[in-house]
Design an enzyme around this catalytic site. Structure first.
Site, PDB file in Angstrom:
ATOM      1  N   ASP A 195     -25.560  29.337  22.887  1.00  6.41           N
ATOM      2  CA  ASP A 195     -25.693  28.932  24.297  1.00  6.41           C
ATOM      3  C   ASP A 195     -25.469  27.422  24.413  1.00  6.41           C
ATOM      4  OD1 ASP A 195     -26.264  28.751  26.972  1.00  6.41           O
ATOM      5  OD2 ASP A 195     -28.447  28.936  26.717  1.00  6.41           O
ATOM      6  N   ASN A 317     -11.164  85.687   9.004  1.00  3.62           N
ATOM      7  CA  ASN A 317     -11.492  86.040  10.398  1.00  3.62           C
ATOM      8  C   ASN A 317     -10.935  84.989  11.358  1.00  3.62           C
ATOM      9  OD1 ASN A 317     -12.845  88.295   9.511  1.00  3.62           O
ATOM     10  ND2 ASN A 317     -14.894  87.468   9.831  1.00  3.62           N
ATOM     11  N   GLU A 346      -5.781  85.466   8.798  1.00  6.50           N
ATOM     12  CA  GLU A 346      -6.150  86.877   8.697  1.00  6.50           C
ATOM     13  C   GLU A 346      -6.038  87.557  10.054  1.00  6.50           C
ATOM     14  OE1 GLU A 346      -9.660  89.618   6.744  1.00  6.50           O
ATOM     15  OE2 GLU A 346     -10.246  87.773   7.752  1.00  6.50           O
ATOM     16  N   HIS A 361     -13.222  91.853  15.223  1.00  7.14           N
ATOM     17  CA  HIS A 361     -14.053  92.190  14.068  1.00  7.14           C
ATOM     18  C   HIS A 361     -14.642  93.563  14.320  1.00  7.14           C
ATOM     19  CE1 HIS A 361     -17.115  91.727  10.874  1.00  7.14           C
ATOM     20  NE2 HIS A 361     -16.198  90.955  10.345  1.00  7.14           N
TER      21      HIS A 361
END
Length: 783
Positions: A195, A317, A346, A361
């Site tokens: 400052d 999956n 897959e 699934h």
């Protein structure tokens, strides 16, 4: 401030917008646009979207007000921008809107796509072009520019009354925002020193002075001064000495000169082929100065060997976006897997209505998607990231009629991409190389035997697709089991190089099996083979592809560690890509190199059919890895809604390899400092099979009463880890960059051949000042 520093005015537009602030597309985004957000046929809401002034984030309107941080998304988290009806959502629900007005923003990780319809085609194009420009600008930014951008964005937020002046209260808020709990007396002393005007406000150059002190890197300064000497600049020859000590054996004077011209900021220094501290920091923060070998980020391995000689990034999956019990199925999951470099996906195929097979699934509440839609996604997205072949792993539960429909869709949609016959008439059964199969799609499925049933139905031998089907039978799917044993000639003909076959024994049969035979094993069966017949399994995998998948009991789609399977040479180690965690971190680390093309050449000892290697008995240690964890920079806040919440970081280094090499070691934690914590602690590891080892750097927030919270990580192969002083660029749970968050470490790798004087000269002991115990930002003299 070191010579050549670019001073940024505190009220400047953020750096991403430099050069783009006058661009018409970006200006339109700053004004904002009203889009129709599409989620379903009935959920279509108008929402306001507006680019923030930082150029890094987009604010959007929410129906229900939430925390401010939940009203934005970040440009760096965007995976892709698609025009027209190029997402599952817009194809299904956006038919009423002309494609020219539609766009999709796809995100990295698990965040859902954003499907939007603009009021006009021109407004849609403005956002498509504008986001592309911002992403390109962000990609081109150096780490130092990202840091400047990061700190100034927080500075802008901390300036509560936007008067471009900072009171001490605002400075304290700034420190908490950047993850630093600095002692009040020290912080106020630093504030007063800056400052100069003595008015209890920092402005202009005073703010810049405060930021310079805050961003000071004493550990880098010490390294720099060690090589630069009294003149405090590096000549090309001094920089070359540093590079040689780093282990850059191929470094030359010309290379050192090139680094100066690339990273030095001060034009006068550059003209005299000198590097200042700022240029040195720019270099160390760049990809060339990172821990990952830059040469390994491109395709550098031999891609002309048989497919069985490669680890291949594989998904289980793939259609799921959540758990395998009731989560949604989506073609977008395939798009995301391909974007992550996945090369084997897959497809669980079941009988669907209207003669159209579906993917989901089986025997669960997961939603269903059309087989043909998935194949269309394969055609459009399979080769956007990698040119190397994609394998479609079919789990077939369809009758003969719908199997024929599957074959028809594969032919008509994929066309010339689909491999329908062998490439080499001289050796038709030999597996071709990834190079020969560029841009091609292989089908992994059951192949017809020579036998037929009494009624003329063509039967396949029972394959061990093994325990997956066994589990389904236990659920009562006996009829489905019977139908799955029937294979249509059309689908059978497409199993050219990936013929699904049951792995009955690892004993050499009288007639060696053909290399095109692929076995699928559950993680349990694979682990059993590794334990009981390690070397035989390795030899089998030197010639044949083996796919490993998670147990069906993992209802929440959790993953197993892929490392154990890679140790034995399994190529297709399939993981649930939709489930983040250390397992997916390892997968990303394994396939991070070689251009992220999804194929990694296996080590020599896993490719020889006569190898004696057994991962359970790897022999004595061959390599010593020593890592000194020095400092971290700008770690993210974990609880952004609580300003006083500051992380207490610790670093854990993990080795994932053969069982004898696996290890975890960690540093102490640093209290209340995620901005620039310091450790100076050394961790050492002994490795028996370094060519298989992955190194995972993890940062956590220490908690004495509960498990530590994850902050960030980075995983890479030991063989791609560079020595010397290096930055580790941290990633989030879902693999997104946490820039500018980094670790700064010193790495030494010594093999048995280099231990001794040669090894010592290669890895000098880093004599760094380790700082005070509080991990604060200032050098000791300031404390």
């Amino acid at each position: 401030m070191p010579q050549g520093k670019r001073a940024l005015p505190p009220d400047c537009p953020e750096q991403v917008l430099q050069g783009l602030s006058e661009d018409e597309d970006v200006r339109a985004m700053l004004r904002g646009s009203r889009f129709c957000k599409i989620r379903s046929p009935t959920w279509q809401k108008e929402r306001l979207y507006r680019l923030q002034e930082d150029g890094l984030s987009v604010w959007f309107q929410r129906r229900i007000p939430r925390a401010p941080s939940q009203h934005i998304f970040f440009v760096q988290h965007i995976e892709a921008i698609r025009e027209g009806h190029q997402s599952e959502g817009l194809r299904h629900f956006g038919g009423a809107f002309e494609p020219a007005r539609c766009l999709t923003i796809a995100f990295k990780g698990r965040r859902k796509n954003l499907d939007l319809v603009a009021p006009t085609a021109e407004e849609a194009q403005r956002w498509v072009r504008g986001l592309a420009k911002l992403r390109a600008r962000l990609d081109a930014m150096s780490q130092r520019e990202r840091l400047d951008h990061w700190i100034h964005s927080y500075l802008h937020r901390a300036d509560s009354n936007q008067d471009s002046k900072m009171s001490f209260k605002e400075i304290k808020n700034l420190l908490r925002m950047v993850n630093l709990d600095m002692n009040d007396m020290y912080a106020y002393g630093l504030f007063k020193e800056c400052d100069r005007s003595k008015n209890e406000r920092l402005e202009g150059p005073e703010i810049e002075e405060f930021l310079r002190r805050l961003l000071k890197r004493p550990e880098l300064e010490e390294i720099f001064h060690r090589y630069s000497g009294e003149d405090r600049v590096l000549s090309a020859s001094e920089l070359l000495e540093f590079l040689e000590d780093q282990g850059e054996h191929k470094a030359t004077l010309a290379h050192a000169q090139q680094l100066i011209h690339t990273y030095e900021l001060n034009e006068t220094a550059k003209q005299h082929e000198l590097m200042t501290l700022d240029g040195f920091m720019m270099y160390l923060l760049s990809p060339e100065g990172a821990a990952l070998d830059l040469a390994h980020t491109r395709v550098f391995q031999d891609m002309d060997q048989p497919l069985a000689h490669y680890f291949i990034s594989s998904s289980h999956n793939t259609y799921l976006t959540d758990s395998q019990i009731g989560g949604p199925s989506s073609t977008e999951a395939y798009v995301r897997a391909f974007a992550q470099g996945c090369r084997c996906v897959e497809l669980d195929c079941w009988e669907g209505p209207g003669g159209e097979p579906v993917i989901y699934h089986g025997h669960t509440l997961t939603s269903k998607i059309l087989f043909r839609d998935v194949i269309q996604a394969v055609r459009e997205h399979a080769f956007t990231v990698s040119p190397y072949p994609v394998i479609l792993s079919l789990e077939n539960h369809c009758g003969l009629e719908q199997q024929a429909a599957m074959a028809r869709h594969l032919h008509t949609i994929l066309g010339d991409m689909l491999v329908t016959q062998t490439l080499d008439s001289q050796n038709p059964e030999e597996l071709p190389s990834p190079e020969r199969l560029k841009g091609r799609v292989l089908v992994k499925g059951k192949k017809l035997p020579d036998t037929r049933s009494e009624n003329g139905c063509i039967l396949s031998e029972r394959e061990e697709e093994d325990e997956e089907e066994d589990e389904e039978e236990e659920l009562g799917a006996v009829e489905q089991r019977r139908r799955a044993k029937q294979i249509s000639p059309e689908l059978s003909a497409l199993a050219v190089y990936c013929c699904a076959t049951r792995l009955r024994t690892l004993r050499p049969p009288p007639v060696p099996p053909q290399p095109c035979q692929v076995s699928s094993l559950s993680e349990r069966k694979a682990k059993k083979l590794i334990r009981e017949a390690g070397n035989s399994f390795v030899r089998h995998n030197a010639r044949h592809l083996t796919r490993v998948y998670p147990l069906g009991l993992r209802m929440n789609s959790a993953n197993y560690s892929p490392q154990e399977m890679w140790n034995s040479g399994c190529q297709l180690v399939a993981l649930n890509f939709q489930t983040p965690g250390y397992e997916m971190d390892l997968n990303a680390g394994r396939f991070l190199v070689n251009g992220q093309c999804g194929y990694i050449l296996k080590p020599v000892r896993l490719r020889s059919p006569n190898t004696t290697f057994d991962p359970e008995c790897p022999g004595p240690p061959r390599t010593t890895l020593t890592i000194q964890v020095l400092t971290a920079q700008q770690l993210p806040k974990l609880n952004t809604e609580k300003p006083n919440s500051i992380v207490d970081p610790l670093v854990r280094i993990e080795i994932h390899g053969v069982p004898a090499d696996c290890a975890r070691k960690k540093t102490n934690y640093v209290l209340n400092n995620g901005f620039n914590p310091r450790w100076g602690q050394t961790l050492e590891f002994q490795l028996r099979v370094p060519e298989l080892a992955l190194v995972r750097f993890v940062v956590e927030d220490y908690d004495a009463t509960s498990p530590n919270d994850f902050v960030g990580q980075f995983t890479l192969p030991l063989s791609s880890l560079k020595q010397g002083y290096r930055h580790i660029h941290l990633l989030s749970k879902d693999g997104a960059s946490l820039s500018p968050a980094t670790l700064f470490v010193h790495i030494c790798i010594r093999s048995r051949a280099t231990l001794g004087s040669a090894g010592a000269s290669l890895c000098p002991t880093p004599a760094l000042w380790s700082g005070g115990r509080d991990g604060g930002p200032a050098p000791p003299s300031s404390r």
